[in-house]
Scaffold this active site. Structure first.
Site, PDB file in Angstrom:
ATOM      1  N   LYS A 175       1.057   6.823   1.676  1.00 25.34           N
ATOM      2  CA  LYS A 175       2.291   6.041   1.501  1.00 25.34           C
ATOM      3  C   LYS A 175       3.194   6.075   2.736  1.00 25.34           C
ATOM      4  O   LYS A 175       3.919   5.127   3.001  1.00 25.34           O
ATOM      5  CB  LYS A 175       3.060   6.541   0.284  1.00 25.34           C
ATOM      6  CG  LYS A 175       2.386   6.135  -1.022  1.00 25.34           C
ATOM      7  CD  LYS A 175       3.325   6.294  -2.207  1.00 25.34           C
ATOM      8  CE  LYS A 175       2.739   5.671  -3.449  1.00 25.34           C
ATOM      9  NZ  LYS A 175       1.594   6.446  -3.987  1.00 25.34           N
ATOM     10  N   GLU A 229      11.912   1.510  -5.325  1.00 27.14           N
ATOM     11  CA  GLU A 229      11.587   1.812  -6.717  1.00 27.14           C
ATOM     12  C   GLU A 229      10.561   2.930  -6.696  1.00 27.14           C
ATOM     13  O   GLU A 229       9.805   3.071  -5.742  1.00 27.14           O
ATOM     14  CB  GLU A 229      10.999   0.570  -7.394  1.00 27.14           C
ATOM     15  CG  GLU A 229       9.501   0.326  -7.142  1.00 27.14           C
ATOM     16  CD  GLU A 229       9.139  -0.016  -5.696  1.00 27.14           C
ATOM     17  OE1 GLU A 229      10.034  -0.479  -4.952  1.00 27.14           O
ATOM     18  OE2 GLU A 229       7.974   0.190  -5.305  1.00 27.14           O
ATOM     19  N   SER A 261      -6.950   9.156  -0.609  1.00 24.82           N
ATOM     20  CA  SER A 261      -5.586   8.653  -0.406  1.00 24.82           C
ATOM     21  C   SER A 261      -4.523   9.743  -0.388  1.00 24.82           C
ATOM     22  O   SER A 261      -3.477   9.583   0.219  1.00 24.82           O
ATOM     23  CB  SER A 261      -5.252   7.624  -1.495  1.00 24.82           C
ATOM     24  OG  SER A 261      -5.450   8.171  -2.787  1.00 24.82           O
TER      25      SER A 261
HETATM   26  C1  LIG Z   1       0.650   5.974  -4.899  1.00 23.05           C
HETATM   27  C2  LIG Z   1      -0.706   6.500  -4.706  1.00 23.05           C
HETATM   28  C3  LIG Z   1      -1.853   5.720  -4.958  1.00 23.05           C
HETATM   29  C4  LIG Z   1      -1.805   4.330  -5.530  1.00 23.05           C
HETATM   30  O1  LIG Z   1      -1.167   3.382  -4.753  1.00 23.05           O
HETATM   31  P1  LIG Z   1      -1.951   2.225  -3.987  1.00 23.05           P
HETATM   32  O2  LIG Z   1      -0.865   1.347  -3.520  1.00 23.05           O
HETATM   33  O3  LIG Z   1      -2.870   1.579  -4.958  1.00 23.05           O
HETATM   34  O4  LIG Z   1      -2.687   2.876  -2.880  1.00 23.05           O
HETATM   35  C5  LIG Z   1      -3.093   6.263  -4.694  1.00 23.05           C
HETATM   36  N1  LIG Z   1      -3.230   7.523  -4.240  1.00 23.05           N
HETATM   37  C6  LIG Z   1      -2.160   8.312  -4.003  1.00 23.05           C
HETATM   38  C7  LIG Z   1      -2.387   9.682  -3.496  1.00 23.05           C
HETATM   39  C8  LIG Z   1      -0.866   7.823  -4.220  1.00 23.05           C
HETATM   40  O5  LIG Z   1       0.177   8.618  -3.987  1.00 23.05           O
END
Ligand SMILES: *Cc1c(COP(=O)(O)O)cnc(C)c1O
Length: 394
Positions: A88, A110, A374
């Site tokens: 993020k 948000e 992610s």
């Molecule tokens: C917020 C988040 C997501 C989901 O958000 P996307 O916009 O779909 O990437 C995925 N993995 C983590 C670790 C997150 O914090």
């Protein structure tokens, strides 16, 4: 053909379904972004913070044990190693610099579970902007630590009391607030959703993931991967990975949605939703037969959103990408699998994508895969513990 088109459409999806009062805000944003994109100093500045503050480039790590276990060749794109623990920050840094570029003094955001709120509060501190975060009251109670983090970072967390008191209501409230204060305020959206130009802007800032991964896999393997796999909430980490491979037709995209508990209680907008309009964009939305947005559920807070980025809806309908579901219980298995095999504790969101590799392996032995890791799992330990305790009790 570059997507989106001038009106913000990815094929049939996207656009900007907004009250007229927002029109000028979005026009101003579109123009400023077009200017920033051409401005070398903007890019130099962003690259500096991505590298020195967020710790890019992230590694593309060959997961030897996981690969042997599954009979695949799996590389992990290590977004979990970034500052604040997830991808993020790539988007937040980009948009906060854009806010400064536009001369704004304040950002609003948000948040659902609070991860985007924390990331927005972080960059607000870094760049000396004031920061208000809209968060459903229900979510505030569930995510007390993230509320506290935002407060430490000097952000004001504003409870949203309407609707289900969760993310979708926080989005609506942030949009309402933006209309009244646009002159000095920048709305920092956390994923590839919302009205045009947001899905494009967030995608562009996240596309650093795939840009790096493409160069790294070519360097390590002298070829492109067979599959890219990523979890999909709003869709930003997945789109970030996919985007730079769009023209490589042989590289298959797999987006993994949150299958939740059942066919009726989940957050899998493409797999189980219908076409509708949510937060300014035409896309797949989880809705009841009256078109009301349905209540959602996922073990992973970051996937718990009733819509999805319009570009993913487009990939789905044009068959450029394939969208699948993984349930809560399976995600927990993915969580354990990566922790035990590689010594890497993944975020529960990413654990959905990890589990899917097990299914992928059945028909694709030996395939070369890049998986977007992610985020890291520290934030999820209490949730995992309570699920494991419940399992033990049966
Ligand atoms: C917020 C988040 C997501 C989901 O958000 P996307 O916009 O779909 O990437 C995925 N993995 C983590 C670790 C997150 O914090």
């Amino acid at each position: 053909m570059a997507l989106p088109n001038n009106h913000g459409y990815f094929g049939n999806f996207g656009g900007s379904f907004i009250p007229e009062t927002l029109y000028s805000c979005l026009e101003e944003l579109k123009k400023a972004y077009a200017r920033a994109k051409k401005d070398k100093s903007f890019k130099t500045n962003l690259d500096y913070y991505l590298k020195e503050y967020a710790a890019r480039p992230t590694r593309l790590y060959f997961a030897k044990h996981l690969s042997a276990y599954l009979g695949l060749k799996v590389y992990l794109k290590r977004e979990d190693l970034l500052h604040t623990g997830a991808h993020k920050i790539n988007n937040s840094l980009g948009q906060a610099l854009l806010a400064k570029y536009m001369g704004k003094k304040r950002i609003i955001a948000e948040t659902g579970a609070g991860q985007h709120g924390v990331s927005a509060a972080t960059v607000a501190r870094l760049f000396g902007l004031s920061c208000d975060v809209y968060m459903g009251e229900e979510d505030m109670a569930r995510q007390r630590m993230n509320v506290f983090r935002m407060k430490i970072l000097g952000a004001k967390v504003i409870p949203v009391l309407s609707g289900s008191k969760t993310l979708k209501d926080a989005c609506s409230e942030a949009i309402r607030e933006w209309v009244t204060s646009v002159r000095d305020t920048y709305y920092l959206i956390g994923s590839t959703f919302g009205p045009h130009p947001y899905p494009m802007i967030v995608r562009d800032f996240q596309s650093v993931i795939g840009k790096e991964a493409r160069a790294q896999i070519i360097q390590k393997e002298k070829k492109l991967p067979d599959f890219l796999v990523a979890c999909v909430g709003g869709g930003s980490n997945a789109m970030g990975l996919f985007y730079n491979f769009f023209k490589d037709e042989k590289v298959k995209f797999i987006g993994v949605e949150a299958g939740g508990l059942s066919r009726n209680l989940n957050s899998a907008s493409i797999s189980y939703g219908d076409i509708g309009v949510l937060h300014g964009a035409k896309t797949y939305v989880l809705q009841d037969k009256f078109g009301q947005v349905k209540g959602t559920h996922s073990i992973a807070a970051g996937l718990d959103y009733p819509g999805v980025g319009p570009e993913h809806s487009f990939y789905n309908d044009s068959k450029r990408g394939r969208y699948v579901t993984v349930k809560d219980s399976e995600a927990l298995e993915g969580f354990k699998m990566l922790s035990e095999l590689e010594g890497i504790i993944p975020a529960l969101e990413s654990a959905h994508a990890i589990y899917y590799l097990k299914k992928l392996a059945k028909k694709n032995k030996g395939a070369l895969v890049i998986l977007c890791l992610s985020g890291r799992g520290d934030k999820d330990l209490e949730i995992v513990q309570s699920y494991l305790d419940a399992e033990k009790r049966g």
